[in-house]
Design a protein around this motif. Sequence first.
Motif, PDB file in Angstrom:
ATOM      1  N   GLY A  47       1.029  -0.951  -0.154  1.00 57.82           N
ATOM      2  CA  GLY A  47       0.001   0.020  -0.033  1.00 57.82           C
ATOM      3  C   GLY A  47       0.558   1.399  -0.110  1.00 57.82           C
ATOM      4  O   GLY A  47       1.051   2.677  -0.683  1.00 57.82           O
ATOM      5  N   LEU A  48       1.840   1.533   0.875  1.00 57.57           N
ATOM      6  CA  LEU A  48       3.200   2.160   1.139  1.00 57.57           C
ATOM      7  C   LEU A  48       3.270   2.856  -0.734  1.00 57.57           C
ATOM      8  O   LEU A  48       3.620   4.204  -0.660  1.00 57.57           O
ATOM      9  CB  LEU A  48       3.893   2.714   2.286  1.00 57.57           C
ATOM     10  CG  LEU A  48       4.655   3.216   1.863  1.00 57.57           C
ATOM     11  CD1 LEU A  48       4.352   4.879   2.415  1.00 57.57           C
ATOM     12  CD2 LEU A  48       5.827   3.140   2.988  1.00 57.57           C
ATOM     13  N   ALA A  49       3.709   1.521  -1.359  1.00 63.40           N
ATOM     14  CA  ALA A  49       4.923   2.159  -2.718  1.00 63.40           C
ATOM     15  C   ALA A  49       3.507   2.252  -3.671  1.00 63.40           C
ATOM     16  O   ALA A  49       3.836   3.191  -4.405  1.00 63.40           O
ATOM     17  CB  ALA A  49       5.082   0.319  -3.249  1.00 63.40           C
ATOM     18  N   VAL A  50       2.258   1.670  -3.731  1.00 61.62           N
ATOM     19  CA  VAL A  50       1.038   2.793  -4.105  1.00 61.62           C
ATOM     20  C   VAL A  50       0.999   3.815  -4.184  1.00 61.62           C
ATOM     21  O   VAL A  50       1.082   5.173  -4.808  1.00 61.62           O
ATOM     22  CB  VAL A  50       0.488   1.666  -4.370  1.00 61.62           C
ATOM     23  CG1 VAL A  50      -0.922   2.675  -5.356  1.00 61.62           C
ATOM     24  CG2 VAL A  50      -0.089   0.611  -4.078  1.00 61.62           C
ATOM     25  N   GLY A  51       0.780   4.295  -2.840  1.00 62.91           N
ATOM     26  CA  GLY A  51       0.884   5.892  -2.020  1.00 62.91           C
ATOM     27  C   GLY A  51       1.265   6.215  -1.950  1.00 62.91           C
ATOM     28  O   GLY A  51       1.147   8.112  -1.411  1.00 62.91           O
ATOM     29  N   VAL A  52       3.102   6.509  -1.815  1.00 63.00           N
ATOM     30  CA  VAL A  52       4.059   7.411  -1.760  1.00 63.00           C
ATOM     31  C   VAL A  52       4.052   7.980  -2.711  1.00 63.00           C
ATOM     32  O   VAL A  52       4.741   9.610  -2.292  1.00 63.00           O
ATOM     33  CB  VAL A  52       5.120   6.331  -1.232  1.00 63.00           C
ATOM     34  CG1 VAL A  52       6.094   6.180  -2.312  1.00 63.00           C
ATOM     35  CG2 VAL A  52       6.532   7.908  -0.895  1.00 63.00           C
ATOM     36  N   TYR A  53       3.546   8.125  -4.073  1.00 60.86           N
ATOM     37  CA  TYR A  53       4.023   8.561  -5.215  1.00 60.86           C
ATOM     38  C   TYR A  53       3.290   9.787  -4.555  1.00 60.86           C
ATOM     39  O   TYR A  53       3.637  11.009  -4.596  1.00 60.86           O
ATOM     40  CB  TYR A  53       3.215   8.146  -6.115  1.00 60.86           C
ATOM     41  CG  TYR A  53       3.467   8.961  -7.284  1.00 60.86           C
ATOM     42  CD1 TYR A  53       4.062   8.386  -8.528  1.00 60.86           C
ATOM     43  CD2 TYR A  53       2.573   9.631  -7.805  1.00 60.86           C
ATOM     44  CE1 TYR A  53       3.944   9.777  -9.549  1.00 60.86           C
ATOM     45  CE2 TYR A  53       2.742  10.786  -8.999  1.00 60.86           C
ATOM     46  CZ  TYR A  53       3.351  10.673  -9.858  1.00 60.86           C
ATOM     47  OH  TYR A  53       3.132  11.797 -10.776  1.00 60.86           O
ATOM     48  N   GLY A  54       1.718  10.181  -4.158  1.00 64.02           N
ATOM     49  CA  GLY A  54       0.620  10.975  -4.307  1.00 64.02           C
ATOM     50  C   GLY A  54       1.804  12.138  -2.808  1.00 64.02           C
ATOM     51  O   GLY A  54       1.734  12.908  -3.036  1.00 64.02           O
TER      52      GLY A  54
END
Length: 454
Positions: A47-54
Motif C-alpha cells: 500500500g505504501l509503494a502505491v501511495g507514496v507517489y501521491g
Amino acid sequence: MMNALERRSTFALSSIFALRMLGLFMIIPVFSVAGQSYQGATPALIGLAVGVYGLTQAILQIPFSLLADRFSRKPLVVLGLLLFALGGAIAAMSETIYGVIIGRAIAGGGAVSAVVMALLADVTREEQRSKAMAVMGMSIGVSFMVAFSLGPWLTSLVGISGLFWVTTIMGLAAISMLLLVPKVTRHHKNYQQGYLAQLKQVLKMGDLNRLHVSVFTLHLLLTAMFIYMPSQLIQFADIPLASHGLVYLPLLIISLFFAFPSIILAEKYRKMRGIFLTAIGGIILGLLVLIFGYESKYILLAGLGFFFIAFNVMEALLPSWLSKSAPIQSKATAMGVNASSQFLGAFFGGMIGGQLLLLNNTAMGWSILTGIAIVWLLISFSLAQPRYLSSLVLRLPETKQTDEWTSQLLAIRGIEEVVVMSDQQFAYVKIDKQLINEAARQDLTQLLGKDVAI
C-alpha cells in the motif's frame, strides 16, 4: 476559437499530463497482487509503494511552483519529468519492496502538475483558457480509463518490472512534447517579495482557499468512489472487474457532451459561479441516486453518470477559475497549493474508501460521501464571481527593445501582464477592461500607433 499555437500547446501539455498519469495509474489495478512477489512485501508496504507517489507529489508541488513564478517554467517541467523517469527505472530494477517504494517516491518528486498548468495559462488567451483546461482535464480522465484497461494486459506481457520501465519511457516521451510549446517570457508589474511572503499572500486569500477545498473534496470523492464502486458493479450490476473500464469509458465520453457546453456557458456568459455550484449539485444528485438505487444496475450506472458529468465540469472549471483569481505574480504558487490539495484529497479519499468497505452498509457509505459533498457546497456558496480578463494579441515592435516596450505597456492602467513569445514575434497582453479608461486607451493607441478595440 483557439488559434493554432493554442491548439498545439494544449495538445502537448495535455499529453504530458496524460503520459504521467498513465504511468501512475497502470500500476494501481495490478500491484496489490503483483507486488507480493517482491522481497519483504507486506500488505502495508505494498500500500505504501502505491501511495507514496501521491505523498511526495503533495509535499513538493509548492516548492516547484514557487520556483516557477521566478524562473522559466519549461526547464522545471523537464526536471520533474526526469525525476519521474528515474523513479520508474529504480522501481523497475528493484527486487525488494523497499526499492520500489524509493523509486515511487522519487517519481513523485517530479511534482510539476502546477507548473504545467501555469505554462498552459501562459500560452492561452484568457477567453480560451477554460477550453484548454477542459482538454487537460479530459486527458487525465481518459488516461485513467485507458490505464485501468492497459495495466493488467501489459503486466501479462512484460511483468511488473516491465510495467515500471514503460513508465520511464512515458516520462522521457513526455519531455519531447515540450518541443511543441513556445518559449515564453512573462512580464508583469513588479511585486518583489520573498518566497515565504508570497506563499502567505496566497494562503490568506479566501476564495483561493475555497478553491483548494473544492479540489481536495472533488478528488477525495473520486478516489473513494473508485475504491467503493467496483464491488457494487460486480455484485449489483453483474459486471466483472476486467470489464469495468468498458463501463467508465462510455460514461466519460457521454459526460463530455455536457461538460464542454457548460464550460462555454461559464466563460462566454460569465456564469462561472452558477455553473460551478450547479456542478457540485450534480455530484450530490449522483450520490443521492446511489444511496437509494444502488441495488439496480441501471440506477447504479445513472448515479455514476451524474457524478462523471459533474466531475468533468469541475475538473475543467477549477484550474481556469484558479488562474483568474490568483495574483498574476503568484499564479504557479496558487496552482501548487491547489495541486497539493488535490493529491492530499486523493490520499484521504483512499483512506475513507477503504473504511467504507468495512461498513457492510452500502447506503450508509454513500450517505457519508453525500454529507461531505453537501458541506463542500455550503463552503462554496460564499465564492465570489471571478475577475474576467481579456487578451490582446500584438506583434512585437521592430523599432523598440522588447523589454522597453513591455515596460511601457505595463505602465498603462488596466494592463496586468504581457507574455512574450519571441520566436513567434507576438505577445499576449492581458487586460482588465473594468480598469481601462479613456486616458489608458489614448496611451495604448499612442504606444502602438493605431487604435485597438478593447
